[in-house]
Scaffold this motif. Structure first.
Motif, PDB file in Angstrom:
ATOM      1  N   ASP A 166       0.830  -1.192   0.000  1.00 27.34           N
ATOM      2  CA  ASP A 166       0.000   0.000   0.000  1.00 27.34           C
ATOM      3  C   ASP A 166       0.870   1.250   0.000  1.00 27.34           C
ATOM      4  N   GLU A 167       0.371   2.254  -0.643  1.00 19.47           N
ATOM      5  CA  GLU A 167       1.045   3.559  -0.675  1.00 19.47           C
ATOM      6  C   GLU A 167       0.221   4.519   0.174  1.00 19.47           C
ATOM      7  N   GLY A 168       0.796   5.609   0.566  1.00 20.89           N
ATOM      8  CA  GLY A 168       0.070   6.601   1.341  1.00 20.89           C
ATOM      9  C   GLY A 168       0.111   6.305   2.819  1.00 20.89           C
ATOM     10  N   ARG A 169      -0.801   6.917   3.563  1.00 21.54           N
ATOM     11  CA  ARG A 169      -0.783   6.846   5.016  1.00 21.54           C
ATOM     12  C   ARG A 169      -0.828   5.421   5.578  1.00 21.54           C
ATOM     13  N   PRO A 170      -1.784   4.572   5.171  1.00 21.54           N
ATOM     14  CA  PRO A 170      -1.740   3.220   5.742  1.00 21.54           C
ATOM     15  C   PRO A 170      -0.449   2.478   5.397  1.00 21.54           C
ATOM     16  N   GLY A 171       0.129   2.767   4.230  1.00 22.74           N
ATOM     17  CA  GLY A 171       1.372   2.133   3.818  1.00 22.74           C
ATOM     18  C   GLY A 171       2.557   2.486   4.703  1.00 22.74           C
ATOM     19  N   TRP A 172       2.428   3.563   5.454  1.00 22.03           N
ATOM     20  CA  TRP A 172       3.496   3.948   6.375  1.00 22.03           C
ATOM     21  C   TRP A 172       3.742   2.859   7.403  1.00 22.03           C
ATOM     22  N   HIS A 173       2.697   2.141   7.738  1.00 20.85           N
ATOM     23  CA  HIS A 173       2.815   1.091   8.755  1.00 20.85           C
ATOM     24  C   HIS A 173       3.917   0.110   8.388  1.00 20.85           C
ATOM     25  N   THR A 174       3.926  -0.341   7.153  1.00 18.27           N
ATOM     26  CA  THR A 174       4.938  -1.303   6.700  1.00 18.27           C
ATOM     27  C   THR A 174       6.330  -0.687   6.757  1.00 18.27           C
ATOM     28  N   LYS A 175       6.447   0.549   6.322  1.00 18.71           N
ATOM     29  CA  LYS A 175       7.751   1.205   6.330  1.00 18.71           C
ATOM     30  C   LYS A 175       8.278   1.370   7.754  1.00 18.71           C
ATOM     31  N   ILE A 176       7.399   1.733   8.661  1.00 16.12           N
ATOM     32  CA  ILE A 176       7.807   1.886  10.061  1.00 16.12           C
ATOM     33  C   ILE A 176       8.195   0.527  10.643  1.00 16.12           C
ATOM     34  N   MET A 177       7.399  -0.506  10.353  1.00 14.28           N
ATOM     35  CA  MET A 177       7.720  -1.855  10.847  1.00 14.28           C
ATOM     36  C   MET A 177       9.087  -2.297  10.333  1.00 14.28           C
ATOM     37  N   MET A 178       9.350  -2.051   9.060  1.00 15.84           N
ATOM     38  CA  MET A 178      10.628  -2.456   8.481  1.00 15.84           C
ATOM     39  C   MET A 178      11.777  -1.700   9.150  1.00 15.84           C
ATOM     40  N   ARG A 179      11.570  -0.429   9.399  1.00 18.44           N
ATOM     41  CA  ARG A 179      12.616   0.347  10.074  1.00 18.44           C
ATOM     42  C   ARG A 179      12.835  -0.163  11.490  1.00 18.44           C
TER      43      ARG A 179
ATOM     44  N   VAL B 274       4.785 -18.661   5.810  1.00 21.62           N
ATOM     45  CA  VAL B 274       3.780 -17.963   4.998  1.00 21.62           C
ATOM     46  C   VAL B 274       4.075 -16.467   4.988  1.00 21.62           C
ATOM     47  N   VAL B 275       4.289 -15.898   6.168  1.00 26.90           N
ATOM     48  CA  VAL B 275       4.589 -14.462   6.265  1.00 26.90           C
ATOM     49  C   VAL B 275       5.871 -14.132   5.511  1.00 26.90           C
ATOM     50  N   SER B 276       6.880 -14.988   5.642  1.00 26.46           N
ATOM     51  CA  SER B 276       8.166 -14.732   4.993  1.00 26.46           C
ATOM     52  C   SER B 276       8.031 -14.633   3.480  1.00 26.46           C
ATOM     53  N   GLN B 277       7.191 -15.466   2.904  1.00 24.62           N
ATOM     54  CA  GLN B 277       6.992 -15.385   1.450  1.00 24.62           C
ATOM     55  C   GLN B 277       6.437 -14.022   1.063  1.00 24.62           C
ATOM     56  N   CYS B 278       5.485 -13.532   1.818  1.00 25.27           N
ATOM     57  CA  CYS B 278       4.879 -12.223   1.520  1.00 25.27           C
ATOM     58  C   CYS B 278       5.882 -11.100   1.709  1.00 25.27           C
ATOM     59  N   VAL B 279       6.557 -11.109   2.835  1.00 27.51           N
ATOM     60  CA  VAL B 279       7.483 -10.029   3.169  1.00 27.51           C
ATOM     61  C   VAL B 279       8.665 -10.001   2.197  1.00 27.51           C
ATOM     62  N   TYR B 280       9.067 -11.152   1.718  1.00 32.73           N
ATOM     63  CA  TYR B 280      10.192 -11.208   0.784  1.00 32.73           C
ATOM     64  C   TYR B 280       9.953 -10.311  -0.431  1.00 32.73           C
ATOM     65  N   TYR B 281       8.741 -10.362  -0.969  1.00 34.55           N
ATOM     66  CA  TYR B 281       8.452  -9.561  -2.152  1.00 34.55           C
ATOM     67  C   TYR B 281       8.583  -8.065  -1.881  1.00 34.55           C
TER      68      TYR B 281
ATOM     69  N   ARG C 221      10.640  -6.716   0.788  1.00 31.99           N
ATOM     70  CA  ARG C 221      12.037  -6.438   1.158  1.00 31.99           C
ATOM     71  C   ARG C 221      12.969  -6.547  -0.051  1.00 31.99           C
ATOM     72  N   ALA C 222      12.711  -7.503  -0.926  1.00 31.92           N
ATOM     73  CA  ALA C 222      13.601  -7.734  -2.067  1.00 31.92           C
ATOM     74  C   ALA C 222      13.123  -7.017  -3.333  1.00 31.92           C
ATOM     75  N   ARG C 223      12.165  -6.145  -3.174  1.00 37.21           N
ATOM     76  CA  ARG C 223      11.589  -5.443  -4.329  1.00 37.21           C
ATOM     77  C   ARG C 223      12.639  -4.816  -5.243  1.00 37.21           C
ATOM     78  N   PRO C 224      13.649  -4.121  -4.728  1.00 30.07           N
ATOM     79  CA  PRO C 224      14.656  -3.532  -5.635  1.00 30.07           C
ATOM     80  C   PRO C 224      15.398  -4.586  -6.464  1.00 30.07           C
ATOM     81  N   VAL C 225      15.695  -5.709  -5.878  1.00 27.35           N
ATOM     82  CA  VAL C 225      16.391  -6.778  -6.607  1.00 27.35           C
ATOM     83  C   VAL C 225      15.436  -7.453  -7.588  1.00 27.35           C
ATOM     84  N   ILE C 226      14.228  -7.754  -7.134  1.00 26.29           N
ATOM     85  CA  ILE C 226      13.249  -8.433  -7.988  1.00 26.29           C
ATOM     86  C   ILE C 226      12.962  -7.612  -9.242  1.00 26.29           C
TER      87      ILE C 226
END
Length: 182
Positions: free
Chosen positions: A59-72, A120-127, A129-134
């Protein structure tokens, strides 16, 4: 500064309030069960869970911040990570673990359930985290709604086949004796 101190106590209090806010926005926009009935099949529950997770992480925008904060927070943990785990990750993990247990059967070992849920979660998160490489490996790779649906189906089917394989290796009660099936 005075307003932050008055309303939130300090900068950390403001940060915690912001985390709660983006978590709520993300959970409201993409509930983990996407509205499927609790009485539906565990396969449908898994598909809804995977789709919800993929929608949240792309997700992009405000709700998408959640993922970015979690990753940080995962890369450079602060005290806020405990809040994120207790209020966000733990309930989601428990929900997914419940779905996995339904798929594996009530006799499934807790460790197998835990590892399977994390897989299961790892498969989702991989896409994510590895987005720049993929995207460099496959220049046509997009993360639009069509791709989220394709990934949902792939990850769900892959996981269901893996869980089915695990079931074949688990002890099965046959006429009062334990027998390895498969």
């Amino acid at each position: 500064i005075a307003a932050v101190n008055y309303h939130f106590g300090d900068k950390e209090g403001l940060y915690m309030a912001a985390l709660r806010s983006v978590h709520r926005a993300s959970a409201e926009k993409y509930p983990s069960n996407l509205g499927v009935s609790p009485a539906t099949t565990p396969e449908h529950k898994l598909r809804a869970y995977v789709r919800s997770l993929l929608l949240r992480i792309f997700d992009e925008g405000r709700p998408g911040w959640h993922t970015k904060i979690m990753m940080r927070e995962m890369l450079e943990p602060t005290r806020a990570l405990d809040l994120l785990v207790e209020e966000g990750a733990r309930p989601l993990h428990e929900e997914l673990s419940s779905i996995v247990r339904e798929l594996l059967g009530s006799a499934a070992d807790d460790e197998v359930v835990r590892l399977s849920a994390l897989s299961v979660v790892s498969q989702c998160v991989y896409y994510r985290r590895a987005r720049p490489v993929i995207t460099r490996l496959n220049h046509q790779q997009r993360y639009d709604s069509k791709e989220v649906e394709r990934l949902t189906e792939h990850i769900t089917q892959f996981s269901l086949f893996a869980l089915e394989g695990l079931c074949k290796k688990m002890p099965v009660e046959v006429h009062g004796s334990v027998k390895l099936d498969g």
